[in-house]
Design a protein around this motif. Sequence first.
Motif, PDB file in Angstrom:
ATOM      1  N   UNK A 139      -4.227 -45.909 -17.148  1.00  0.00           N
ATOM      2  CA  UNK A 139      -3.480 -46.663 -18.150  1.00  0.00           C
ATOM      3  C   UNK A 139      -3.625 -48.174 -17.983  1.00  0.00           C
ATOM      4  N   UNK A 140      -4.044 -48.607 -16.812  1.00  0.00           N
ATOM      5  CA  UNK A 140      -4.109 -50.050 -16.555  1.00  0.00           C
ATOM      6  C   UNK A 140      -5.537 -50.566 -16.410  1.00  0.00           C
ATOM      7  N   UNK A 141      -6.512 -49.666 -16.458  1.00  0.00           N
ATOM      8  CA  UNK A 141      -7.910 -50.104 -16.472  1.00  0.00           C
ATOM      9  C   UNK A 141      -8.591 -50.147 -15.121  1.00  0.00           C
ATOM     10  N   UNK A 142      -7.922 -50.739 -14.132  1.00  0.00           N
ATOM     11  CA  UNK A 142      -8.533 -50.853 -12.805  1.00  0.00           C
ATOM     12  C   UNK A 142      -7.705 -50.094 -11.779  1.00  0.00           C
ATOM     13  N   UNK A 143      -8.393 -49.286 -10.960  1.00  0.00           N
ATOM     14  CA  UNK A 143      -7.702 -48.553  -9.916  1.00  0.00           C
ATOM     15  C   UNK A 143      -7.425 -49.421  -8.703  1.00  0.00           C
ATOM     16  N   UNK A 144      -6.876 -48.810  -7.691  1.00  0.00           N
ATOM     17  CA  UNK A 144      -6.617 -49.486  -6.417  1.00  0.00           C
ATOM     18  C   UNK A 144      -7.953 -49.762  -5.718  1.00  0.00           C
ATOM     19  N   UNK A 145      -8.142 -50.901  -5.056  1.00  0.00           N
ATOM     20  CA  UNK A 145      -7.153 -51.810  -4.474  1.00  0.00           C
ATOM     21  C   UNK A 145      -6.623 -52.906  -5.390  1.00  0.00           C
ATOM     22  N   UNK A 146      -6.978 -52.897  -6.668  1.00  0.00           N
ATOM     23  CA  UNK A 146      -6.416 -53.889  -7.577  1.00  0.00           C
ATOM     24  C   UNK A 146      -4.917 -53.613  -7.751  1.00  0.00           C
ATOM     25  N   UNK A 147      -4.115 -54.637  -7.931  1.00  0.00           N
ATOM     26  CA  UNK A 147      -2.654 -54.467  -7.978  1.00  0.00           C
ATOM     27  C   UNK A 147      -2.109 -53.999  -9.322  1.00  0.00           C
ATOM     28  N   UNK A 148      -2.985 -53.840 -10.313  1.00  0.00           N
ATOM     29  CA  UNK A 148      -2.558 -53.619 -11.695  1.00  0.00           C
ATOM     30  C   UNK A 148      -1.488 -52.537 -11.866  1.00  0.00           C
ATOM     31  N   UNK A 149      -1.717 -51.377 -11.254  1.00  0.00           N
ATOM     32  CA  UNK A 149      -0.799 -50.260 -11.485  1.00  0.00           C
ATOM     33  C   UNK A 149       0.572 -50.530 -10.878  1.00  0.00           C
ATOM     34  N   UNK A 150       0.605 -51.150  -9.708  1.00  0.00           N
ATOM     35  CA  UNK A 150       1.898 -51.444  -9.098  1.00  0.00           C
ATOM     36  C   UNK A 150       2.656 -52.507  -9.882  1.00  0.00           C
ATOM     37  N   UNK A 151       1.937 -53.491 -10.375  1.00  0.00           N
ATOM     38  CA  UNK A 151       2.580 -54.507 -11.192  1.00  0.00           C
ATOM     39  C   UNK A 151       3.119 -53.912 -12.493  1.00  0.00           C
ATOM     40  N   UNK A 152       2.387 -52.961 -13.061  1.00  0.00           N
ATOM     41  CA  UNK A 152       2.831 -52.328 -14.302  1.00  0.00           C
ATOM     42  C   UNK A 152       4.089 -51.500 -14.087  1.00  0.00           C
ATOM     43  N   UNK A 153       4.129 -50.730 -12.988  1.00  0.00           N
ATOM     44  CA  UNK A 153       5.319 -49.920 -12.721  1.00  0.00           C
ATOM     45  C   UNK A 153       6.525 -50.816 -12.447  1.00  0.00           C
TER      46      UNK A 153
END
Length: 219
Positions: A139-153
């Motif tokens: 849903x956020x485009x980039x997986x970990x280690x990028x912070x995108x998913x944690x920032x979105x949650x």
Amino acid sequence: MNKQYDAVIFDLDGTLIDSMWVWEKIDETFLSELGLTVPKDMDKILEGKSFTETAIYFKERFKLEMSIEAIKERWNEMAWEFYTKKVPLKAGAKDFLVWLKEKNIKMGIATSNSIELVEAVLEALNIRDYFSQIRTSCEVGRGKPFPDIYLKVAEDLKVEPHKCLIFEDIPNGLRAGKAAGMTAWGMFDNQTKEMQSEMKEIADHFVMDYYEVMKSFEA
């Protein structure tokens, strides 16, 4: 704890549920059906990638004729029975969820898995209602280690990143949480135990199970 953190965000596989062994089986079966074997370097290459990113990698590395969506659909089919009947919670996880709810700590999930399998396993384990927000890396485009998913949650939960505590079982997951400005705790998982020393270098704290987590906060 509710003075330190307003939210706890969990990775799913290997962190909240004991499921990493499932994917080892699926990788072997999926590739063997195509007359292929699992490369020794694949686990490290795929560490933290989203479900979609992983499918793209498989398609490109193994020159598959299947579409990205077909690959993901096949993986969902292969994992469905495991996730609805055979995957357990990690030790102490349910007690910790109850403990957090009693303290009015918000809870979310930030996972690289497919939303179909996430919803299925949470319902099967009867823990879906503990989580007000669930996001997948797709849903956020980039997986970990990028912070995108944690920032979105964190955004979904309406909690500032520095007030979030995250749990992860892989180094890139911990890197994602730290990059998001959150406190990151490593959780032991038998499938990633060879990464334990690396995780300890990154994590703010490392624990063996959720009973240890609760003892840490009650001490």
